[in-house]
Design a protein around this motif. Sequence first.
Motif, PDB file in Angstrom:
ATOM      1  N   TYR A 113       7.416  -9.587  -6.179  1.00 13.04           N
ATOM      2  CA  TYR A 113       7.506  -8.122  -6.198  1.00 13.04           C
ATOM      3  C   TYR A 113       6.948  -7.563  -7.510  1.00 13.04           C
ATOM      4  CZ  TYR A 113       9.619  -3.465  -6.128  1.00 13.04           C
ATOM      5  OH  TYR A 113       9.835  -2.106  -6.170  1.00 13.04           O
ATOM      6  N   ASN A 114       7.357  -8.166  -8.635  1.00 12.86           N
ATOM      7  CA  ASN A 114       6.871  -7.719  -9.944  1.00 12.86           C
ATOM      8  C   ASN A 114       5.360  -7.874 -10.055  1.00 12.86           C
ATOM      9  OD1 ASN A 114       9.509  -7.184 -10.588  1.00 12.86           O
ATOM     10  ND2 ASN A 114       9.751  -8.892 -12.007  1.00 12.86           N
ATOM     11  N   ARG A 163      -0.691  -5.485  -1.871  1.00  8.23           N
ATOM     12  CA  ARG A 163      -0.173  -5.643  -0.508  1.00  8.23           C
ATOM     13  C   ARG A 163       0.221  -7.100  -0.236  1.00  8.23           C
ATOM     14  NH1 ARG A 163      -0.426  -2.801   4.002  1.00  8.23           N
ATOM     15  NH2 ARG A 163      -1.888  -1.296   3.118  1.00  8.23           N
ATOM     16  N   TYR A 164      -0.653  -8.012  -0.662  1.00  9.60           N
ATOM     17  CA  TYR A 164      -0.402  -9.435  -0.434  1.00  9.60           C
ATOM     18  C   TYR A 164       0.950  -9.857  -1.015  1.00  9.60           C
ATOM     19  CZ  TYR A 164      -0.904 -14.510  -1.025  1.00  9.60           C
ATOM     20  OH  TYR A 164      -0.692 -15.862  -1.013  1.00  9.60           O
ATOM     21  N   TYR A 165       1.184  -9.481  -2.274  1.00 11.72           N
ATOM     22  CA  TYR A 165       2.434  -9.914  -2.915  1.00 11.72           C
ATOM     23  C   TYR A 165       3.641  -9.109  -2.439  1.00 11.72           C
ATOM     24  CZ  TYR A 165       0.175 -13.334  -5.873  1.00 11.72           C
ATOM     25  OH  TYR A 165      -0.499 -14.455  -6.310  1.00 11.72           O
ATOM     26  N   PHE A 166       3.464  -7.841  -2.082  1.00 13.18           N
ATOM     27  CA  PHE A 166       4.569  -7.092  -1.485  1.00 13.18           C
ATOM     28  C   PHE A 166       4.981  -7.733  -0.153  1.00 13.18           C
ATOM     29  CE2 PHE A 166       3.363  -3.013  -3.891  1.00 13.18           C
ATOM     30  CZ  PHE A 166       4.455  -3.119  -4.744  1.00 13.18           C
ATOM     31  N   GLU A 167       3.989  -8.145   0.642  1.00 15.59           N
ATOM     32  CA  GLU A 167       4.284  -8.791   1.925  1.00 15.59           C
ATOM     33  C   GLU A 167       5.029 -10.104   1.722  1.00 15.59           C
ATOM     34  OE1 GLU A 167       0.473  -9.081   3.820  1.00 15.59           O
ATOM     35  OE2 GLU A 167       0.604  -7.064   4.719  1.00 15.59           O
ATOM     36  N   LYS A 168       4.570 -10.884   0.747  1.00 12.58           N
ATOM     37  CA  LYS A 168       5.238 -12.158   0.466  1.00 12.58           C
ATOM     38  C   LYS A 168       6.658 -11.932  -0.041  1.00 12.58           C
ATOM     39  CE  LYS A 168       3.118 -15.728  -1.320  1.00 12.58           C
ATOM     40  NZ  LYS A 168       3.103 -16.705  -0.228  1.00 12.58           N
ATOM     41  N   ALA A 169       6.838 -10.925  -0.894  1.00 16.50           N
ATOM     42  CA  ALA A 169       8.168 -10.614  -1.413  1.00 16.50           C
ATOM     43  C   ALA A 169       9.083 -10.153  -0.279  1.00 16.50           C
ATOM     44  CB  ALA A 169       8.079  -9.546  -2.498  1.00 16.50           C
ATOM     45  N   ALA A 170       8.538  -9.313   0.601  1.00 13.82           N
ATOM     46  CA  ALA A 170       9.324  -8.828   1.741  1.00 13.82           C
ATOM     47  C   ALA A 170       9.738  -9.984   2.648  1.00 13.82           C
ATOM     48  CB  ALA A 170       8.525  -7.793   2.532  1.00 13.82           C
ATOM     49  N   ASP A 171       8.798 -10.897   2.895  1.00 14.26           N
ATOM     50  CA  ASP A 171       9.101 -12.071   3.729  1.00 14.26           C
ATOM     51  C   ASP A 171      10.183 -12.947   3.094  1.00 14.26           C
ATOM     52  OD1 ASP A 171       7.248 -11.285   5.600  1.00 14.26           O
ATOM     53  OD2 ASP A 171       5.671 -12.649   4.903  1.00 14.26           O
ATOM     54  N   ALA A 207      10.430  -4.375  -1.511  1.00  8.49           N
ATOM     55  CA  ALA A 207       9.040  -4.660  -1.148  1.00  8.49           C
ATOM     56  C   ALA A 207       8.645  -3.948   0.139  1.00  8.49           C
ATOM     57  CB  ALA A 207       8.827  -6.164  -1.024  1.00  8.49           C
ATOM     58  N   GLY A 208       9.559  -3.865   1.081  1.00 11.64           N
ATOM     59  CA  GLY A 208       9.266  -3.175   2.341  1.00 11.64           C
ATOM     60  C   GLY A 208       8.973  -1.705   2.124  1.00 11.64           C
ATOM     61  N   LYS A 209       9.732  -1.088   1.237  1.00  9.16           N
ATOM     62  CA  LYS A 209       9.507   0.331   0.918  1.00  9.16           C
ATOM     63  C   LYS A 209       8.132   0.534   0.288  1.00  9.16           C
ATOM     64  CE  LYS A 209      14.425   1.264   0.137  1.00  9.16           C
ATOM     65  NZ  LYS A 209      15.451   1.621  -0.868  1.00  9.16           N
TER      66      LYS A 209
END
Length: 199
Positions: free
Chosen positions: A157-158, A177-185, A191-193
């Motif tokens: 996320y960071n 986007r890539y790291y937000f998606e990985k963090a959300a997963d 991360a979803g927000k």
Amino acid sequence: MPLSKRKQQALFLLAYQYAFSGSTKRRNWKKIFSLWETAASAGHRRAQFYTGTCYDFGKGVAKNVEAAFYWYLKAAMQGHMDAQYNVALFFRKGEYVNQDHERAVKWFRLSAKQGDIEAKRELGYSYFYGYGVAQDQQQAVIWYRLAAAKQDARAMYNLALCYKFGEGVGLSARWARYYFEKAADAGHKGAGKELRKLI
């Protein structure tokens, strides 16, 4: 008569078995604590760490932050990775001890060198904000990446935020986007927000 290394290990393992083995959820934490404390007092490193956790969470003994720090520090000074991370958190937060970011960084670094994922992430955080070290966002990204590579949700996320705002790395919506998606997963709620903002 001092306990032999063999006896210390036997006591530690017996307590560990009582604490973490078996199907029953009921644990005799007083007995577990007594065994760990006996081994810890004789110098057993892992027993010192677990004695600290018992005091930290009030397992088998009254919750006592001072005693928790005492045992964590003893284990940390013997090189116990998780204890080093916990000692760092005490100094970061100023819990029981005076807040000291430089000491926090020292202990985070020792823990990170042994492979602790959360310590790597917290070193990134320290560099990003200049807590206990000279502020260096590029160095922060290096540590975030090391923790993210081990699937640490907060590090991912960071790292995504770094790409979103171009801090320590080049601005990149794709990598954000890539790291937000990985963090959300990995279960990071924020991360979803952030992903919804990118749509």
